[in-house]
Design a protein around this motif. Structure first.
Motif, PDB file in Angstrom:
ATOM      1  N   PHE A 154     -11.061   3.372   5.857  1.00 46.85           N
ATOM      2  CA  PHE A 154      -9.815   3.347   5.421  1.00 46.85           C
ATOM      3  C   PHE A 154      -9.057   4.639   6.039  1.00 46.85           C
ATOM      4  CE2 PHE A 154      -9.477  -0.895   4.704  1.00 46.85           C
ATOM      5  CZ  PHE A 154     -10.294  -1.290   3.511  1.00 46.85           C
ATOM      6  N   SER A 161     -13.224   6.699   1.915  1.00 42.38           N
ATOM      7  CA  SER A 161     -12.715   5.544   1.467  1.00 42.38           C
ATOM      8  C   SER A 161     -13.320   4.415   2.465  1.00 42.38           C
ATOM      9  CB  SER A 161     -11.135   5.546   1.185  1.00 42.38           C
ATOM     10  OG  SER A 161     -10.843   4.202   0.928  1.00 42.38           O
ATOM     11  N   VAL A 204       8.194   3.119  -7.701  1.00 42.83           N
ATOM     12  CA  VAL A 204       7.743   2.174  -6.648  1.00 42.83           C
ATOM     13  C   VAL A 204       6.008   2.098  -6.751  1.00 42.83           C
ATOM     14  CG1 VAL A 204       7.421   1.385  -4.390  1.00 42.83           C
ATOM     15  CG2 VAL A 204       9.668   2.045  -5.350  1.00 42.83           C
ATOM     16  N   THR A 256      -3.948  -5.314   3.274  1.00 38.94           N
ATOM     17  CA  THR A 256      -3.055  -4.373   2.491  1.00 38.94           C
ATOM     18  C   THR A 256      -3.155  -3.240   2.963  1.00 38.94           C
ATOM     19  OG1 THR A 256      -3.460  -5.764   0.524  1.00 38.94           O
ATOM     20  CG2 THR A 256      -2.628  -3.784   0.277  1.00 38.94           C
ATOM     21  N   ARG A 257      -4.480  -2.524   3.261  1.00 41.89           N
ATOM     22  CA  ARG A 257      -4.692  -1.178   3.798  1.00 41.89           C
ATOM     23  C   ARG A 257      -4.204  -1.067   5.157  1.00 41.89           C
ATOM     24  NH1 ARG A 257      -9.200   0.889   0.804  1.00 41.89           N
ATOM     25  NH2 ARG A 257      -8.977   0.201  -1.298  1.00 41.89           N
ATOM     26  N   LEU A 269      14.969  -2.176  -7.329  1.00 40.93           N
ATOM     27  CA  LEU A 269      13.741  -1.522  -7.988  1.00 40.93           C
ATOM     28  C   LEU A 269      13.830  -2.370  -9.388  1.00 40.93           C
ATOM     29  CD1 LEU A 269      13.837   2.324  -7.404  1.00 40.93           C
ATOM     30  CD2 LEU A 269      11.796   0.674  -7.275  1.00 40.93           C
ATOM     31  N   ILE A 301      -2.643   6.225  -1.718  1.00 42.96           N
ATOM     32  CA  ILE A 301      -2.494   4.873  -1.723  1.00 42.96           C
ATOM     33  C   ILE A 301      -3.166   4.248  -0.498  1.00 42.96           C
ATOM     34  CG2 ILE A 301      -0.594   3.255  -1.051  1.00 42.96           C
ATOM     35  CD1 ILE A 301       1.375   4.918  -2.115  1.00 42.96           C
ATOM     36  N   LEU A 302      -3.417   4.892   0.466  1.00 44.54           N
ATOM     37  CA  LEU A 302      -4.130   4.361   1.761  1.00 44.54           C
ATOM     38  C   LEU A 302      -5.683   4.276   1.502  1.00 44.54           C
ATOM     39  CD1 LEU A 302      -3.963   4.332   4.790  1.00 44.54           C
ATOM     40  CD2 LEU A 302      -4.929   6.568   4.928  1.00 44.54           C
ATOM     41  N   THR A 303      -6.192   5.017   0.278  1.00 43.75           N
ATOM     42  CA  THR A 303      -7.639   4.661  -0.057  1.00 43.75           C
ATOM     43  C   THR A 303      -7.661   3.748  -1.300  1.00 43.75           C
ATOM     44  OG1 THR A 303      -7.657   6.519  -1.266  1.00 43.75           O
ATOM     45  CG2 THR A 303      -8.345   6.868   1.023  1.00 43.75           C
ATOM     46  N   GLY A 304      -6.570   3.039  -1.653  1.00 44.99           N
ATOM     47  CA  GLY A 304      -6.638   2.523  -2.826  1.00 44.99           C
ATOM     48  C   GLY A 304      -6.763   3.228  -4.306  1.00 44.99           C
ATOM     49  N   GLU A 325       2.508   1.143   8.674  1.00 42.91           N
ATOM     50  CA  GLU A 325       3.845   1.512   8.224  1.00 42.91           C
ATOM     51  C   GLU A 325       3.702   3.385   8.204  1.00 42.91           C
ATOM     52  OE1 GLU A 325       5.161  -2.166   5.520  1.00 42.91           O
ATOM     53  OE2 GLU A 325       6.452  -0.317   5.704  1.00 42.91           O
ATOM     54  N   LEU A 326       2.686   3.704   7.651  1.00 41.85           N
ATOM     55  CA  LEU A 326       2.347   5.319   7.516  1.00 41.85           C
ATOM     56  C   LEU A 326       2.342   6.069   8.882  1.00 41.85           C
ATOM     57  CD1 LEU A 326       1.886   7.571   5.302  1.00 41.85           C
ATOM     58  CD2 LEU A 326      -0.484   7.247   5.646  1.00 41.85           C
ATOM     59  N   PHE A 358       5.729  -2.298  -0.114  1.00 41.77           N
ATOM     60  CA  PHE A 358       5.718  -1.041   0.813  1.00 41.77           C
ATOM     61  C   PHE A 358       6.927  -0.759   1.505  1.00 41.77           C
ATOM     62  CE2 PHE A 358       1.380  -1.052  -0.108  1.00 41.77           C
ATOM     63  CZ  PHE A 358       0.523  -1.803   0.905  1.00 41.77           C
ATOM     64  N   ASP A 379       2.551  13.423   1.406  1.00 37.48           N
ATOM     65  CA  ASP A 379       1.506  13.169   2.405  1.00 37.48           C
ATOM     66  C   ASP A 379       0.113  12.885   1.385  1.00 37.48           C
ATOM     67  OD1 ASP A 379      -0.969  14.375   4.700  1.00 37.48           O
ATOM     68  OD2 ASP A 379       0.515  12.598   5.020  1.00 37.48           O
ATOM     69  N   TYR A 383       9.000   1.374  -0.464  1.00 36.97           N
ATOM     70  CA  TYR A 383       8.411   2.780  -0.662  1.00 36.97           C
ATOM     71  C   TYR A 383       8.723   3.612   0.563  1.00 36.97           C
ATOM     72  CZ  TYR A 383       4.541   6.156  -0.657  1.00 36.97           C
ATOM     73  OH  TYR A 383       3.820   7.370  -0.696  1.00 36.97           O
ATOM     74  N   PRO A 388       0.298  -5.511  -3.606  1.00 35.71           N
ATOM     75  CA  PRO A 388       1.227  -4.479  -3.394  1.00 35.71           C
ATOM     76  C   PRO A 388       1.998  -4.293  -2.098  1.00 35.71           C
ATOM     77  CG  PRO A 388      -1.427  -3.739  -3.788  1.00 35.71           C
ATOM     78  CD  PRO A 388      -0.970  -5.253  -3.345  1.00 35.71           C
ATOM     79  N   ARG A 389       1.667  -4.963  -1.060  1.00 40.00           N
ATOM     80  CA  ARG A 389       2.256  -5.207   0.062  1.00 40.00           C
ATOM     81  C   ARG A 389       3.876  -5.420  -0.054  1.00 40.00           C
ATOM     82  NH1 ARG A 389      -1.552  -8.919   3.820  1.00 40.00           N
ATOM     83  NH2 ARG A 389      -2.435  -9.473   2.019  1.00 40.00           N
ATOM     84  N   GLN A 413      -1.635  -2.691   6.595  1.00 35.84           N
ATOM     85  CA  GLN A 413      -0.231  -2.673   6.729  1.00 35.84           C
ATOM     86  C   GLN A 413       0.219  -1.454   6.104  1.00 35.84           C
ATOM     87  OE1 GLN A 413       1.592  -5.951   4.708  1.00 35.84           O
ATOM     88  NE2 GLN A 413       3.644  -5.056   4.736  1.00 35.84           N
ATOM     89  N   PHE A 414      -0.444  -0.735   5.094  1.00 35.18           N
ATOM     90  CA  PHE A 414       0.261   0.474   4.605  1.00 35.18           C
ATOM     91  C   PHE A 414       0.030   1.472   5.768  1.00 35.18           C
ATOM     92  CE2 PHE A 414       1.512   3.197   1.411  1.00 35.18           C
ATOM     93  CZ  PHE A 414       0.878   4.339   1.479  1.00 35.18           C
ATOM     94  N   ARG A 453      -2.803  13.516  12.909  1.00 31.88           N
ATOM     95  CA  ARG A 453      -3.221  12.602  11.839  1.00 31.88           C
ATOM     96  C   ARG A 453      -2.973  11.065  12.043  1.00 31.88           C
ATOM     97  NH1 ARG A 453      -2.281  11.358   6.014  1.00 31.88           N
ATOM     98  NH2 ARG A 453      -4.069  10.418   5.697  1.00 31.88           N
ATOM     99  N   ASN A 458       0.445   9.265  -0.214  1.00 31.07           N
ATOM    100  CA  ASN A 458       0.013   8.532   0.974  1.00 31.07           C
ATOM    101  C   ASN A 458      -1.311   8.327   1.001  1.00 31.07           C
ATOM    102  OD1 ASN A 458       2.808   8.002   1.559  1.00 31.07           O
ATOM    103  ND2 ASN A 458       2.897   9.470   3.352  1.00 31.07           N
ATOM    104  N   ASN A 459      -2.196   9.409   0.908  1.00 34.69           N
ATOM    105  CA  ASN A 459      -3.451   9.296   1.142  1.00 34.69           C
ATOM    106  C   ASN A 459      -4.220   8.575  -0.121  1.00 34.69           C
ATOM    107  OD1 ASN A 459      -3.708  10.605   3.524  1.00 34.69           O
ATOM    108  ND2 ASN A 459      -4.317  12.764   2.536  1.00 34.69           N
ATOM    109  N   GLN A 469       4.215   3.033  -9.233  1.00 34.43           N
ATOM    110  CA  GLN A 469       3.940   2.180 -10.346  1.00 34.43           C
ATOM    111  C   GLN A 469       3.731   0.395 -10.210  1.00 34.43           C
ATOM    112  OE1 GLN A 469       5.286   3.416 -14.650  1.00 34.43           O
ATOM    113  NE2 GLN A 469       6.647   1.624 -13.954  1.00 34.43           N
TER     114      GLN A 469
END
Lengths: 608, 130
Positions: free
Chosen positions: A483, A489, B59, A549-550, A596, B101-104, A556-557, B73, B95, B76, B69-70, A552-553, A56, B98-99, B61
């Motif tokens: 994405f 997506s 987080v 944004t996507r 937080l 979040i990845l797809t928004g 990191e992911l 990160f 996971d 998170y 949102p960055r 960057q995520f 992945r 994550n998915n 939320q």
């Protein structure tokens, strides 16, 4: 096929042995590799999770590359839009400047050339021509008998008798010629001629055998005395006793004038009148005439001593010469009339009744008639007065050069010049014809127009150059950003056409900017374009934000996935539970909770 | 694309950057658009987030309700790394978060985070018992 029945105890032992063998093998493997999970058999779920995490991560990395490309494509489009916006602003500035500059200028005028043949400064002059007088007209008595010269014996062949006499009073002195045969007496025509010639002051000649007795000079006077014998007078014929000729009386004798006739010369306001005749203060010879003419004021005059042509000229350009009198002026080569530097005189460019017509547009035409009558023009002052009434424009004659200049009040009107005969227009430096108004385009506007079109070309260039990796969002290419691995997506970014045509700005035709409405059209097109550019910049901007944004995520992911896969351990639920409790405590002691809370307070959640 | 929500009297709902309180009778709202919507029962306050997985929920939320949102990160990823290390069996559930979040799909991510909290409770209860 063996049918071995095992007791439960044996079965249990067998199973237990098999388990132990398994455990041994497992422990050995674990000891060998140091990893707690080695193969799918140990903990299939965990193994496959780890494997799938790694693959992945690889997939996501590949996605990241294309997301990165998408970001750069969006940035290229964004930079393109910024640059195009600057060019659109410049085009707007050029158009506004053109609008502020004044537009085309129209003029309608005709300026007479300074080489006008009319010279307002010239003095009026009259130069007589064609006179054929002679100054020294010699007085003469002419006998009309045609045969007298051929007589070779007067006494025998004519009625003249011996001792008849011809008495001539020459210059007051009587001279006698006796006819006869004695010595000193005349009997033939030839002898008569000789005898007369011998007399002082007279000469004789035969004109077709008629006898003419003339004075030798213009001052000699001859009188046929009454003492002359009647027979002689009869025989010579044509004259009576007492017939007189006075050599000095040349004008009268030439029949140039008769007694009492007058010659009148007026220059300006001053008049001189000369009377011809033999009396006191009267003029009878050319010499006397010349002397009299010399006393003229406001000008000068003279008579040619060879032919009798009279010349008169004024001393002021504004004075007109008027000739008149009862004498036959043509004998002196002149004619009666008014003569100015404009009409009639020497060098005057126009003649009586010539006309010059000026017309502005379709206004009433002005016809100037040259002449000496009422409402006719024969001086520069009268000309300017007449020109002042031109309808639809102004006209004037230059008092130095004589050139006429005309200009139309409404610059759209043309000017027409016409003449009654050739030469009138050129007298005032004009040429006949129709003269249309002239419109000159504004050079400032022409320059801004060229600038404008040039900027549009640059915009086209920029739009074409805004591509990245073969993808141009400003030339209607679309971009799809994926994405996740199964493409469920994604974000579709639609391209636009942002060359000048796509923005709705059209290049302008030559000289379009000379007209205000065309500039206004261009400005409104630019306005619309600016709005499109701004709106699209905003759309691309928010697209870019989502993609980044996507991105960057995802970055990191992939990091987390790799470390997660590498550090996968098999712990039982007891261990995990204990670990979680420990983590909970650790977190409470760290800054996690604080950060937080502070992040929470900056969002809408603070209202809760 | 309209979301139908029913709010009881006195109940609160977050829509975008605003907090809406139902002052009167039971209300039924139809909400369209991209603004984040969070019902009162789904809101977690900081003082309520006293376990690692609850903090993860918090987080997520924040990410959901935030305009950028960055900024969340880093926190998170720190949190999920810690939880993954402590309890690897949470990996699958993390996971799934994550998915989303990845797809928004932040709202779905929040739902996944809720199920993670439930699983965490199981683990900690088990540990407490033995």
């Amino acid at each position: 096929m063996s049918d071995i029945t095992l007791s439960s105890a044996v079965r249990n032992n067998l199973l237990s042995l098999q388990n132990t063998a398994d455990l041994l093998g497992k422990t050995q493997e674990r000891l060998a590799t140091g990893k707690k999970v080695n193969s799918a058999l140990d903990d299939p779920t965990a193994f496959f999770t780890a494997a799938s995490l790694q693959s992945r991560s690889g997939d996501l990395n590949r996605l990241l590359d294309s997301v990165g490309l998408a970001v750069q494509t969006l940035e290229a489009a964004d930079a393109g839009i910024k640059a195009i916006t600057d060019l659109v602003d410049s085009a707007e500035a050029a158009a506004r400047q053109a609008l502020q500059a004044s537009g085309p200028q129209t003029t309608s005028s005709v300026t007479g050339s300074a080489s006008a043949t009319y010279n307002p400064g010239a003095f009026a002059a009259v130069a007589g021509t064609g006179a054929s007088l002679t100054a020294d007209a010699v007085g003469s008595l002419t006998f009309t008998a045609t045969d007298i010269g051929n007589e070779d014996n007067f006494v025998t062949d004519t009625t003249i008798s011996e001792d008849d006499v011809l008495v001539l009073t020459i210059n007051g002195q009587d001279q006698t010629i006796t006819f006869g045969t004695d010595t000193g007496e005349v009997n033939t025509g030839a002898a008569l001629e000789t005898a007369i010639d011998n007399l002082a002051g007279v000469e004789a000649s035969y004109t077709g055998n008629a006898l003419t007795i003339s004075g030798e000079t213009a001052d000699d006077t001859i009188v046929l005395a009454t003492a002359t014998t009647d027979a002689v007078t009869t025989e010579l014929g044509g004259l009576s006793e007492g017939a007189t000729e006075q050599g000095r009386v040349n004008l009268l004798s030439q029949s140039a004038v008769t007694q009492g006739q007058t010659l009148s010369i007026t220059i300006g306001a001053t008049n001189k009148s000369i009377t011809f005749g033999t009396g006191a203060n009267e003029v009878s010879t050319l010499a006397e005439l010349n002397t009299e003419l010399g006393t003229l004021v406001n000008g000068s005059a003279s008579v040619n001593a060879t032919n009798g042509n009279i010349s008169v000229s004024a001393a002021n350009a504004t004075d007109t010469i008027t000739l008149g009198g009862s004498a036959t002026l043509s004998n002196f080569g002149i004619a009666a009339g008014e003569f100015s530097n404009l009409i009639g005189g020497t060098g005057a460019p126009v003649s009586q009744n010539d006309t010059l017509t000026l017309q502005v547009g379709s206004n009433t035409a002005l016809t100037v008639t040259f002449g000496t009558g009422a409402n006719e023009v024969n001086t520069i002052a009268e000309l300017n007065a007449a020109l002042g009434s031109l309808a639809g424009g102004t006209a004037s004659a230059d008092t130095t050069t004589g050139a006429i200049s005309i200009s139309a009040t409404d610059t759209a009107d043309g000017i027409t010049v016409s003449e009654s005969t050739s030469g009138v227009a050129t007298a005032f430096g004009l040429t006949t014809g129709d003269f249309a108004s002239v419109t000159t385009n504004s050079t400032e506007r022409a320059a801004r127009e060229a600038e404008f079109n040039d900027l549009l070309t640059q915009i086209d260039q920029l739009a074409r150059d805004a591509s990245f990796n073969g993808n141009n969002l400003l030339q209607s290419d679309n971009l799809t950003v994926i994405f996740n691995e199964d493409a469920s997506s994604s974000l579709k970014i639609t391209g636009v056409d942002f060359d000048s045509g796509g923005l709705g700005i059209t290049a302008v035709a030559t000289n379009a900017f000379q007209t205000d409405t065309n500039i206004d059209t261009a400005l409104s097109q630019l306005d619309t374009a600016t709005t499109s550019l701004r709106s699209q910049a905003s759309t691309f901007g928010s697209n870019l934000s989502v993609v980044e944004t996507r991105q960057q995520f995802t970055k990191e992911l992939t990091n987390v996935l790799e470390t997660g896969a590498a550090g996968l351990t098999l712990a039982d639920t007891n261990e995990e539970g204990a670990n979680m409790l420990a983590l909970q405590t650790r977190q409470q002691l760290s800054t996690v909770a604080l950060s937080l809370a502070s992040q929470n307070d900056q969002s809408v959640l603070r209202l809760f | 694309m309209a979301l139908m929500v029913e709010i009881k009297p006195g109940e609160r709902i977050i829509v975008g950057e605003s907090l809406i309180t139902n002052d009167g009778n039971r209300a039924r709202l139809q909400i369209e658009g991209d603004a984040p919507i969070l019902r009162e029962k789904d809101v977690m306050r900081p003082e309520e987030a006293d376990t690692p997985c609850r903090r993860i929920y918090l987080v997520v939320q924040l990410m959901y309700l935030s305009s950028d949102p960055r900024q969340h990160f880093d926190l998170y990823f720190d949190l999920i790394r810690d939880v993954q290390q402590a309890a690897p069996s949470t990996l699958r559930r993390i996971d799934r978060i994550n998915n989303q979040i990845l797809t928004g799909s932040f709202y779905k991510a929040l739902k996944e985070a809720k199920s993670l909290i439930d699983y965490e409770k199981e683990l900690m209860d088990h540990a407490a018992r033995s």
